[in-house]
Design a protein around this motif. Structure first.
Motif, PDB file in Angstrom:
ATOM      1  N   MET A 179      66.102   7.169  83.354  1.00 34.58           N
ATOM      2  CA  MET A 179      65.771   6.521  82.087  1.00 34.58           C
ATOM      3  C   MET A 179      64.607   7.331  81.532  1.00 34.58           C
ATOM      4  SD  MET A 179      65.756   2.407  82.384  1.00 34.58           S
ATOM      5  CE  MET A 179      67.268   1.514  82.194  1.00 34.58           C
ATOM      6  N   THR A 180      64.735   7.798  80.300  1.00 37.44           N
ATOM      7  CA  THR A 180      63.696   8.631  79.704  1.00 37.44           C
ATOM      8  C   THR A 180      63.087   7.945  78.491  1.00 37.44           C
ATOM      9  OG1 THR A 180      65.284   9.790  78.307  1.00 37.44           O
ATOM     10  CG2 THR A 180      64.843  10.742  80.485  1.00 37.44           C
ATOM     11  N   SER A 181      62.045   8.552  77.981  1.00 40.63           N
ATOM     12  CA  SER A 181      61.383   8.098  76.754  1.00 40.63           C
ATOM     13  C   SER A 181      60.915   6.650  76.847  1.00 40.63           C
ATOM     14  CB  SER A 181      62.315   8.273  75.544  1.00 40.63           C
ATOM     15  OG  SER A 181      62.674   9.629  75.415  1.00 40.63           O
ATOM     16  N   HIS A 182      60.456   6.260  78.025  1.00 43.17           N
ATOM     17  CA  HIS A 182      59.937   4.915  78.265  1.00 43.17           C
ATOM     18  C   HIS A 182      60.984   3.823  78.037  1.00 43.17           C
ATOM     19  CE1 HIS A 182      56.215   7.266  77.238  1.00 43.17           C
ATOM     20  NE2 HIS A 182      55.969   6.879  78.474  1.00 43.17           N
ATOM     21  N   ALA A 183      62.264   4.172  78.138  1.00 39.28           N
ATOM     22  CA  ALA A 183      63.342   3.195  77.928  1.00 39.28           C
ATOM     23  C   ALA A 183      63.232   2.013  78.884  1.00 39.28           C
ATOM     24  CB  ALA A 183      64.705   3.871  78.088  1.00 39.28           C
ATOM     25  N   PHE A 184      62.684   2.246  80.065  1.00 41.62           N
ATOM     26  CA  PHE A 184      62.535   1.172  81.045  1.00 41.62           C
ATOM     27  C   PHE A 184      61.754  -0.007  80.459  1.00 41.62           C
ATOM     28  CE2 PHE A 184      60.732  -0.899  84.786  1.00 41.62           C
ATOM     29  CZ  PHE A 184      61.825  -0.961  85.638  1.00 41.62           C
ATOM     30  N   GLN A 185      60.835   0.282  79.556  1.00 41.49           N
ATOM     31  CA  GLN A 185      60.011  -0.774  78.967  1.00 41.49           C
ATOM     32  C   GLN A 185      60.788  -1.674  78.018  1.00 41.49           C
ATOM     33  OE1 GLN A 185      56.467   2.085  78.202  1.00 41.49           O
ATOM     34  NE2 GLN A 185      55.689  -0.015  78.192  1.00 41.49           N
ATOM     35  N   ASP A 218      62.791 -10.762  82.821  1.00 40.89           N
ATOM     36  CA  ASP A 218      63.105 -10.597  84.243  1.00 40.89           C
ATOM     37  C   ASP A 218      64.607 -10.461  84.449  1.00 40.89           C
ATOM     38  OD1 ASP A 218      60.398 -10.890  84.714  1.00 40.89           O
ATOM     39  OD2 ASP A 218      60.585 -12.779  85.826  1.00 40.89           O
ATOM     40  N   ALA A 219      65.387 -11.244  83.720  1.00 44.07           N
ATOM     41  CA  ALA A 219      66.845 -11.208  83.869  1.00 44.07           C
ATOM     42  C   ALA A 219      67.406  -9.841  83.472  1.00 44.07           C
ATOM     43  CB  ALA A 219      67.495 -12.313  83.040  1.00 44.07           C
ATOM     44  N   GLU A 220      66.939  -9.278  82.350  1.00 35.48           N
ATOM     45  CA  GLU A 220      67.392  -7.946  81.924  1.00 35.48           C
ATOM     46  C   GLU A 220      67.032  -6.896  82.968  1.00 35.48           C
ATOM     47  OE1 GLU A 220      66.982  -7.871  77.097  1.00 35.48           O
ATOM     48  OE2 GLU A 220      65.137  -7.933  78.271  1.00 35.48           O
ATOM     49  N   LEU A 221      65.825  -6.986  83.467  1.00 36.90           N
ATOM     50  CA  LEU A 221      65.336  -6.020  84.445  1.00 36.90           C
ATOM     51  C   LEU A 221      66.145  -6.097  85.737  1.00 36.90           C
ATOM     52  CD1 LEU A 221      63.262  -3.849  84.947  1.00 36.90           C
ATOM     53  CD2 LEU A 221      61.615  -5.616  85.507  1.00 36.90           C
ATOM     54  N   ARG A 222      66.338  -7.299  86.234  1.00 40.64           N
ATOM     55  CA  ARG A 222      67.100  -7.476  87.482  1.00 40.64           C
ATOM     56  C   ARG A 222      68.549  -7.012  87.327  1.00 40.64           C
ATOM     57  NH1 ARG A 222      63.783 -12.570  88.047  1.00 40.64           N
ATOM     58  NH2 ARG A 222      62.469 -12.116  89.866  1.00 40.64           N
ATOM     59  N   SER A 231      69.793  -4.863  85.221  1.00 37.16           N
ATOM     60  CA  SER A 231      69.840  -3.411  85.062  1.00 37.16           C
ATOM     61  C   SER A 231      69.614  -2.699  86.389  1.00 37.16           C
ATOM     62  CB  SER A 231      68.803  -2.954  84.029  1.00 37.16           C
ATOM     63  OG  SER A 231      69.147  -3.457  82.756  1.00 37.16           O
ATOM     64  N   LEU A 232      68.629  -3.142  87.150  1.00 37.42           N
ATOM     65  CA  LEU A 232      68.365  -2.505  88.443  1.00 37.42           C
ATOM     66  C   LEU A 232      69.541  -2.675  89.403  1.00 37.42           C
ATOM     67  CD1 LEU A 232      64.584  -3.314  88.967  1.00 37.42           C
ATOM     68  CD2 LEU A 232      65.623  -1.067  88.496  1.00 37.42           C
ATOM     69  N   ARG A 233      70.178  -3.847  89.396  1.00 37.38           N
ATOM     70  CA  ARG A 233      71.376  -4.051  90.242  1.00 37.38           C
ATOM     71  C   ARG A 233      72.483  -3.080  89.857  1.00 37.38           C
ATOM     72  NH1 ARG A 233      70.298  -9.597  89.579  1.00 37.38           N
ATOM     73  NH2 ARG A 233      71.817  -9.670  87.887  1.00 37.38           N
ATOM     74  N   ALA A 234      72.731  -2.935  88.561  1.00 35.70           N
ATOM     75  CA  ALA A 234      73.794  -2.048  88.084  1.00 35.70           C
ATOM     76  C   ALA A 234      73.469  -0.587  88.378  1.00 35.70           C
ATOM     77  CB  ALA A 234      74.032  -2.258  86.594  1.00 35.70           C
ATOM     78  N   ILE A 235      72.216  -0.202  88.211  1.00 33.45           N
ATOM     79  CA  ILE A 235      71.811   1.178  88.506  1.00 33.45           C
ATOM     80  C   ILE A 235      71.986   1.463  89.993  1.00 33.45           C
ATOM     81  CG2 ILE A 235      69.835   2.754  88.617  1.00 33.45           C
ATOM     82  CD1 ILE A 235      68.889   1.293  85.954  1.00 33.45           C
ATOM     83  N   ARG A 236      71.566   0.537  90.830  1.00 39.43           N
ATOM     84  CA  ARG A 236      71.733   0.718  92.278  1.00 39.43           C
ATOM     85  C   ARG A 236      73.210   0.843  92.622  1.00 39.43           C
ATOM     86  NH1 ARG A 236      73.116  -1.153  96.893  1.00 39.43           N
ATOM     87  NH2 ARG A 236      71.932  -0.699  98.770  1.00 39.43           N
ATOM     88  N   GLY A 250      57.772  -4.849  93.114  1.00 37.91           N
ATOM     89  CA  GLY A 250      58.445  -6.080  93.507  1.00 37.91           C
ATOM     90  C   GLY A 250      59.879  -6.113  93.003  1.00 37.91           C
ATOM     91  N   PHE A 251      60.084  -5.730  91.745  1.00 39.49           N
ATOM     92  CA  PHE A 251      61.443  -5.689  91.184  1.00 39.49           C
ATOM     93  C   PHE A 251      62.293  -4.629  91.886  1.00 39.49           C
ATOM     94  CE2 PHE A 251      59.538  -7.810  87.420  1.00 39.49           C
ATOM     95  CZ  PHE A 251      60.447  -8.845  87.287  1.00 39.49           C
ATOM     96  N   LEU A 252      61.706  -3.462  92.159  1.00 39.49           N
ATOM     97  CA  LEU A 252      62.451  -2.394  92.834  1.00 39.49           C
ATOM     98  C   LEU A 252      62.856  -2.814  94.248  1.00 39.49           C
ATOM     99  CD1 LEU A 252      60.392   0.684  91.603  1.00 39.49           C
ATOM    100  CD2 LEU A 252      62.769   0.161  91.012  1.00 39.49           C
ATOM    101  N   THR A 253      61.937  -3.414  94.982  1.00 40.61           N
ATOM    102  CA  THR A 253      62.234  -3.871  96.341  1.00 40.61           C
ATOM    103  C   THR A 253      63.335  -4.925  96.327  1.00 40.61           C
ATOM    104  OG1 THR A 253      60.001  -3.380  97.080  1.00 40.61           O
ATOM    105  CG2 THR A 253      61.252  -4.966  98.398  1.00 40.61           C
ATOM    106  N   GLU A 254      63.227  -5.873  95.400  1.00 41.39           N
ATOM    107  CA  GLU A 254      64.238  -6.923  95.270  1.00 41.39           C
ATOM    108  C   GLU A 254      65.624  -6.341  95.014  1.00 41.39           C
ATOM    109  OE1 GLU A 254      65.200 -10.225  91.888  1.00 41.39           O
ATOM    110  OE2 GLU A 254      63.110 -10.094  92.524  1.00 41.39           O
ATOM    111  N   ALA A 255      65.696  -5.216  94.277  1.00 42.42           N
ATOM    112  CA  ALA A 255      66.971  -4.569  93.956  1.00 42.42           C
ATOM    113  C   ALA A 255      67.397  -3.578  95.045  1.00 42.42           C
ATOM    114  CB  ALA A 255      66.872  -3.855  92.614  1.00 42.42           C
ATOM    115  N   ASP A 256      66.648  -3.543  96.139  1.00 37.66           N
ATOM    116  CA  ASP A 256      66.942  -2.686  97.295  1.00 37.66           C
ATOM    117  C   ASP A 256      66.720  -1.207  97.008  1.00 37.66           C
ATOM    118  OD1 ASP A 256      67.404  -2.691 100.003  1.00 37.66           O
ATOM    119  OD2 ASP A 256      69.585  -2.524  99.817  1.00 37.66           O
TER     120      ASP A 256
END
Length: 186
Positions: free
Chosen positions: A44-50, A55-59, A61-66, A151-157
């Motif tokens: 993810m570039t250009s600060h897109a992560f922000q 929390d729901a969007e973040l979780r 997205s991290l699940r799908a990326i993993r 914390g979010f990264l760990t939760e998403a493994d």
């Protein structure tokens, strides 16, 4: 969640990007991606992560990326360091002069409309040099500190493999403007 203005800007970017025939372009969000262990690296570039504000969007997205990464795959991204408080410089007095693809000079500035905890909401204005607005976009960005991010990264493994505070690979400090993360899929 994207505003209507954000979505319109994204579609415009995709329309221009699709002119390249040597790249497969997939329209969607990380959270809706259906890949299964197909990639070694996701970025993810250009600060897109922000732009993952809730929390729901973040979780999601991290699940799908993993899920899209092969075992041992890596996810690399950057986010602005909240301690740097970058948004405090986002005001109309900090006008940036740019030139569009047609050679037309433009002025761009940002104006904060609210800060609610980790979320900063602002308006970005693109205008003619005389100041006549051509486009105003409303956007919200989330500024996560390292502990919350981890914390979010760990939760998403995911496991953080490397972390930098600048593009020269310096350490993250209280003065760093960036949090650049390389996380491995466990």
């Amino acid at each position: 969640m994207f505003s209507d203005d954000d979505a319109a800007a994204l579609y415009d970017v995709l329309r221009r990007a699709r002119r390249r025939a040597d790249v497969e372009w997939v329209e969607g969000t990380a959270a809706t991606a259906q890949w299964n262990a197909e990639f070694d690296v996701a970025t993810m570039t250009s600060h897109a992560f922000q732009c993952l504000v809730t929390d729901a969007e973040l979780r999601a997205s991290l699940r799908a990326i993993r899920a899209a990464l092969r075992p041992g795959g890596r996810f690399a991204f950057e986010t602005r360091h909240p301690q740097a408080r970058a948004w405090e410089d986002w005001n109309p007095s900090n006008v940036t002069e740019v030139t569009d693809a047609g050679g037309r000079p433009l002025h761009v500035w940002h104006e904060i409309s609210g800060v609610d905890g980790e979320v900063v909401t602002f308006h970005g204005t693109t205008a003619d040099p005389d100041g006549t607005p051509l486009r105003v976009d409303r956007t919200s960005l989330r500024f996560l500190d390292e502990a919350t991010l981890d914390g979010f990264l760990t939760e998403a493994d995911f496991e953080v493999e490397a972390r930098y505070g600048d593009w020269a690979r310096g350490p993250v400090t209280g003065r760093s403007r960036e949090i650049i993360t390389i996380a491995g899929r466990r």
